[in-house]
Write a protein that holds these residues in place. Structure first.
Motif, PDB file in Angstrom:
ATOM      1  N   ALA A 254       0.840  -1.194   0.000  1.00 48.81           N
ATOM      2  CA  ALA A 254       0.000   0.000   0.000  1.00 48.81           C
ATOM      3  C   ALA A 254       0.878   1.247   0.000  1.00 48.81           C
ATOM      4  O   ALA A 254       1.955   1.261   0.612  1.00 48.81           O
ATOM      5  CB  ALA A 254      -0.910   0.010   1.217  1.00 48.81           C
ATOM      6  N   PRO A 255       0.460   2.306  -0.686  1.00 46.80           N
ATOM      7  CA  PRO A 255       1.210   3.574  -0.586  1.00 46.80           C
ATOM      8  C   PRO A 255       1.187   4.044   0.866  1.00 46.80           C
ATOM      9  O   PRO A 255       0.124   4.265   1.443  1.00 46.80           O
ATOM     10  CB  PRO A 255       0.444   4.515  -1.513  1.00 46.80           C
ATOM     11  CG  PRO A 255      -0.896   3.884  -1.720  1.00 46.80           C
ATOM     12  CD  PRO A 255      -0.711   2.415  -1.563  1.00 46.80           C
ATOM     13  N   ASP A 256       2.361   4.160   1.461  1.00 44.28           N
ATOM     14  CA  ASP A 256       2.428   4.438   2.899  1.00 44.28           C
ATOM     15  C   ASP A 256       2.463   5.934   3.196  1.00 44.28           C
ATOM     16  O   ASP A 256       1.899   6.387   4.189  1.00 44.28           O
ATOM     17  CB  ASP A 256       3.663   3.765   3.498  1.00 44.28           C
ATOM     18  CG  ASP A 256       3.635   3.735   5.007  1.00 44.28           C
ATOM     19  OD1 ASP A 256       3.105   2.767   5.577  1.00 44.28           O
ATOM     20  OD2 ASP A 256       4.135   4.692   5.635  1.00 44.28           O
ATOM     21  N   TYR A 257       3.130   6.702   2.359  1.00 45.23           N
ATOM     22  CA  TYR A 257       3.155   8.152   2.541  1.00 45.23           C
ATOM     23  C   TYR A 257       3.433   8.821   1.201  1.00 45.23           C
ATOM     24  O   TYR A 257       3.998   8.207   0.296  1.00 45.23           O
ATOM     25  CB  TYR A 257       4.186   8.582   3.582  1.00 45.23           C
ATOM     26  CG  TYR A 257       5.627   8.256   3.235  1.00 45.23           C
ATOM     27  CD1 TYR A 257       6.486   9.223   2.728  1.00 45.23           C
ATOM     28  CD2 TYR A 257       6.150   6.978   3.443  1.00 45.23           C
ATOM     29  CE1 TYR A 257       7.814   8.941   2.409  1.00 45.23           C
ATOM     30  CE2 TYR A 257       7.477   6.681   3.138  1.00 45.23           C
ATOM     31  CZ  TYR A 257       8.294   7.671   2.632  1.00 45.23           C
ATOM     32  OH  TYR A 257       9.613   7.376   2.313  1.00 45.23           O
ATOM     33  N   VAL A 258       3.003  10.068   1.085  1.00 49.75           N
ATOM     34  CA  VAL A 258       3.128  10.833  -0.154  1.00 49.75           C
ATOM     35  C   VAL A 258       4.152  11.943   0.034  1.00 49.75           C
ATOM     36  O   VAL A 258       4.119  12.677   1.031  1.00 49.75           O
ATOM     37  CB  VAL A 258       1.773  11.439  -0.561  1.00 49.75           C
ATOM     38  CG1 VAL A 258       1.944  12.452  -1.683  1.00 49.75           C
ATOM     39  CG2 VAL A 258       0.807  10.341  -0.984  1.00 49.75           C
ATOM     40  N   LEU A 259       5.069  12.065  -0.932  1.00 47.28           N
ATOM     41  CA  LEU A 259       6.024  13.173  -0.983  1.00 47.28           C
ATOM     42  C   LEU A 259       5.648  14.053  -2.165  1.00 47.28           C
ATOM     43  O   LEU A 259       5.591  13.580  -3.302  1.00 47.28           O
ATOM     44  CB  LEU A 259       7.440  12.632  -1.153  1.00 47.28           C
ATOM     45  CG  LEU A 259       7.973  11.769   0.004  1.00 47.28           C
ATOM     46  CD1 LEU A 259       9.258  11.056  -0.411  1.00 47.28           C
ATOM     47  CD2 LEU A 259       8.219  12.624   1.242  1.00 47.28           C
ATOM     48  N   PRO A 348      -5.546   2.434   7.061  1.00 48.31           N
ATOM     49  CA  PRO A 348      -6.071   3.383   6.072  1.00 48.31           C
ATOM     50  C   PRO A 348      -5.764   4.841   6.404  1.00 48.31           C
ATOM     51  O   PRO A 348      -6.648   5.698   6.396  1.00 48.31           O
ATOM     52  CB  PRO A 348      -7.576   3.101   6.118  1.00 48.31           C
ATOM     53  CG  PRO A 348      -7.815   2.726   7.548  1.00 48.31           C
ATOM     54  CD  PRO A 348      -6.595   1.964   7.982  1.00 48.31           C
ATOM     55  N   VAL A 349      -4.501   5.119   6.700  1.00 50.67           N
ATOM     56  CA  VAL A 349      -4.088   6.473   7.060  1.00 50.67           C
ATOM     57  C   VAL A 349      -2.992   6.912   6.098  1.00 50.67           C
ATOM     58  O   VAL A 349      -1.950   6.249   5.989  1.00 50.67           O
ATOM     59  CB  VAL A 349      -3.570   6.536   8.512  1.00 50.67           C
ATOM     60  CG1 VAL A 349      -3.208   7.976   8.881  1.00 50.67           C
ATOM     61  CG2 VAL A 349      -4.599   5.974   9.483  1.00 50.67           C
ATOM     62  N   LEU A 350      -3.223   8.033   5.391  1.00 46.60           N
ATOM     63  CA  LEU A 350      -2.284   8.506   4.382  1.00 46.60           C
ATOM     64  C   LEU A 350      -1.651   9.827   4.824  1.00 46.60           C
ATOM     65  O   LEU A 350      -2.293  10.871   4.798  1.00 46.60           O
ATOM     66  CB  LEU A 350      -3.001   8.705   3.043  1.00 46.60           C
ATOM     67  CG  LEU A 350      -2.109   9.163   1.877  1.00 46.60           C
ATOM     68  CD1 LEU A 350      -1.104   8.074   1.514  1.00 46.60           C
ATOM     69  CD2 LEU A 350      -2.963   9.533   0.663  1.00 46.60           C
ATOM     70  N   PRO A 351      -0.379   9.816   5.209  1.00 47.34           N
ATOM     71  CA  PRO A 351       0.327  11.058   5.521  1.00 47.34           C
ATOM     72  C   PRO A 351       0.832  11.726   4.245  1.00 47.34           C
ATOM     73  O   PRO A 351       1.375  11.055   3.361  1.00 47.34           O
ATOM     74  CB  PRO A 351       1.512  10.599   6.381  1.00 47.34           C
ATOM     75  CG  PRO A 351       1.371   9.117   6.553  1.00 47.34           C
ATOM     76  CD  PRO A 351       0.453   8.632   5.486  1.00 47.34           C
ATOM     77  N   ILE A 352       0.661  13.029   4.156  1.00 46.88           N
ATOM     78  CA  ILE A 352       1.195  13.808   3.040  1.00 46.88           C
ATOM     79  C   ILE A 352       2.350  14.652   3.584  1.00 46.88           C
ATOM     80  O   ILE A 352       2.161  15.483   4.477  1.00 46.88           O
ATOM     81  CB  ILE A 352       0.119  14.702   2.411  1.00 46.88           C
ATOM     82  CG1 ILE A 352      -1.062  13.854   1.933  1.00 46.88           C
ATOM     83  CG2 ILE A 352       0.702  15.504   1.252  1.00 46.88           C
ATOM     84  CD1 ILE A 352      -2.242  14.660   1.431  1.00 46.88           C
ATOM     85  N   VAL A 353       3.535  14.406   3.046  1.00 45.89           N
ATOM     86  CA  VAL A 353       4.752  15.051   3.538  1.00 45.89           C
ATOM     87  C   VAL A 353       5.224  16.045   2.484  1.00 45.89           C
ATOM     88  O   VAL A 353       5.699  15.648   1.409  1.00 45.89           O
ATOM     89  CB  VAL A 353       5.856  14.007   3.813  1.00 45.89           C
ATOM     90  CG1 VAL A 353       7.110  14.676   4.374  1.00 45.89           C
ATOM     91  CG2 VAL A 353       5.349  12.912   4.760  1.00 45.89           C
ATOM     92  N   PRO A 354       5.098  17.331   2.739  1.00 43.48           N
ATOM     93  CA  PRO A 354       5.553  18.318   1.744  1.00 43.48           C
ATOM     94  C   PRO A 354       7.077  18.401   1.713  1.00 43.48           C
ATOM     95  O   PRO A 354       7.744  18.322   2.744  1.00 43.48           O
ATOM     96  CB  PRO A 354       4.938  19.626   2.236  1.00 43.48           C
ATOM     97  CG  PRO A 354       4.718  19.427   3.702  1.00 43.48           C
ATOM     98  CD  PRO A 354       4.460  17.962   3.906  1.00 43.48           C
TER      99      PRO A 354
END
Length: 507
Positions: A254-259, A348-354
């Motif tokens: 699963a996609p764990d976090y977004v950069l 089901p938790v998606l962190p978005i990291v700028p």
């Protein structure tokens, strides 16, 4: 469907010995036998699809469509692929041609390793058990299956069905918790395939090391997503959000976090919010299109991540531990040292990291353990190439998530802490196969090539052997390569003459 019946610990050595006897019977050497068992496995899945859907619903609250797509159909495809290709996979292969060795018929035999054990996790109890079972059957092994005790309904169904469809002399299911697993790991196996977390993997590998048993692991990790701000943001949001909420996020890839660059974060968030409304126009807690977490303990673990985050929750955040429910959750402005960035979320938790830019995103990825999968969303080939060329991961996927695991012909496996070895399809067959090198050297070779190996050793024999096994060196560094067509023609001519002489001698 009754509760999961644990296998008595005292029965395990006898089951192990029975499998050893079954393998020694030689039945699995027959390709016809393997195909018969693979057909049985395929029909076991096909005949009981609705029962498996019900069991997975009971264990994971999983919608039937997700069970079909991610577990049932995927396991069935593995069985059918093995059935269709086992003859080709198991066929002996000739080694590449070499003048000094061709007469000895160097051949690679494909032989089973023996009695193998598959330890499967709870999140995909069919694909990650029965899919691997198909590979082990195709390779000709006897197999002990140890499912996770957390998936009780599904694993009891598998335990009930396996004796009905497969040969119990060769294929057995053992159910239980820590004492059962501990006893299994005390025994010698010819290969272990373990899917799960890194902590238990260390225990499995340590136990296997006592018997020098080879181990294949699939361990997951934090799979990152890098987003090009110029990509199709709506497509990216839809696919990433689906990959995060499928099976309630309990997916090893699963996609764990977004950069994402800081100035593109709000655009992505808006698209995710729009997608969320189309996926769940009403409360996800009442939706029949949303799974549950496997246990209250796992739910409480994920709740701690949410409670301790320094980011801003923009979607979801609701948790009911008693009902094993966590709402689809998206968190923005997540710092690098956040609770959501400590370890794999598996929920089901998606962190978005700028981040500042692509270079910083790559730096973040490389500062962490190699992930099982890495995702990038872009229409720019240079952007994709820069990500793939400057990172390491088990798989590298552009503009998609999760489904690459089922892609025909691709290896699937991790690197470093995310796993070792490869499986699915032909790669799964190879995991459970011993590639046994063989030679058959005729007597005349001694007179032509190897006469000088026998004492007494003389300078003349040394010179002749050096000529026979002369290594053609590459150009010395700093010099240009020369053409050696004449030497190749001599070797080709000698090979032709030798082949003709051999043919005449047989005649």
């Amino acid at each position: 469907m009754g509760p999961l019946v644990y296998t008595p610990v005292e029965d395990i050595p006898k089951i192990h010995e029975d499998l050893r006897k079954g393998f020694r019977s030689g039945k699995t050497k027959s390709i016809a036998y393997r195909k018969e068992q693979l057909a049985g496995l395929a029909y076991m899945i096909k005949d009981n699809t609705e029962r498996f859907q019900d069991a997975l619903k009971a264990d994971l609250g999983r919608p039937p469509i997700e069970s079909d797509l991610l577990d049932i159909s995927a396991a069935l495809s593995e069985a059918k692929d093995a059935y269709d290709n086992v003859e080709k996979w198991a066929k002996p292969e000739k080694a590449r041609w070499d003048f000094n060795w061709f007469a000895m018929k160097p051949t690679i035999r494909k032989e089973p390793k023996g009695v193998v054990m598959i330890i499967a996790p709870f999140n995909f109890p069919m694909l990650l058990m029965l899919g691997h079972l198909a590979s082990a059957i195709a390779a000709g092994n006897a197999v002990l299956m140890k499912p996770s005790e957390l998936c009780q309904a599904t694993n009891q169904l598998i335990a009930d069905l396996v004796p009905q469809y497969l040969d119990s002399d060769l294929y057995r299911v053992v159910n239980g918790d820590v004492p059962v697993t501990t006893k299994l790991l005390e025994l010698r196996w010819d290969h272990i395939l373990y899917t799960g977390g890194g902590r238990v993997a260390k225990i499995v590998c340590a136990a296997a090391a006592k018997h020098l048993t080879p181990v294949t692991t699939e361990l997951g990790g934090k799979s990152p997503v890098i987003i090009d701000p110029k990509c199709d943001m709506k497509l990216a949001a839809r696919r990433i959000f689906w990959g995060k909420i499928a099976n309630a996020g309990q997916v090893c890839v699963a996609p764990d976090y977004v950069l994402i660059p800081r100035d593109a974060q709000d655009h992505f968030i808006q698209e995710v919010q729009d997608i969320y409304k189309t996926f769940y126009p009403t409360d996800p807690a009442t939706s029949d299109s949303y799974s549950r977490i496997i246990s209250e303990g796992h739910t409480a673990r994920i709740k701690r991540y949410i409670d301790e985050t320094k980011g801003e929750i923009i979607i979801g955040g609701e948790v009911d531990v008693g009902k094993k429910y966590i709402a689809p959750t998206v968190v923005k402005n997540v710092p690098f040292d956040d609770s959501l960035m400590d370890e794999e979320i598996f929920g089901p938790v998606l962190p978005i990291v700028p981040v500042k830019d692509l270079d910083e995103a790559i730096e973040v990825v490389n500062s962490r353990d190699h992930a099982l999968s890495l995702y990038v969303f872009t229409q720019d080939p240079a952007f994709k190439a820069k990500v793939f060329d400057n990172t390491q991961s088990g798989s590298a996927v552009a503009n998609e998530v999760v489904i690459h695991v089922g892609a025909t012909g691709l290896p699937f496996g991790g690197i470093g802490p995310s796993g070792s070895g490869y499986h699915t399809g032909k790669y799964g067959f190879d995991v459970f196969t011993h590639h046994r090198g063989t030679l058959d050297n005729p007597g005349w070779v001694d007179t032509l090539i190897l006469k000088g190996r026998y004492p007494p050793y003389t300078p003349e024999k040394i010179r002749n052997l050096r000529k026979a096994f002369n290594v053609s060196m590459p150009p010395r560094p700093g010099t240009k390569a020369g053409k050696r067509w004449g030497l190749w023609l001599v070797f080709a001519l000698l090979g032709t003459i030798s082949a003709v002489l051999m043919k005449r001698k047989r005649a």
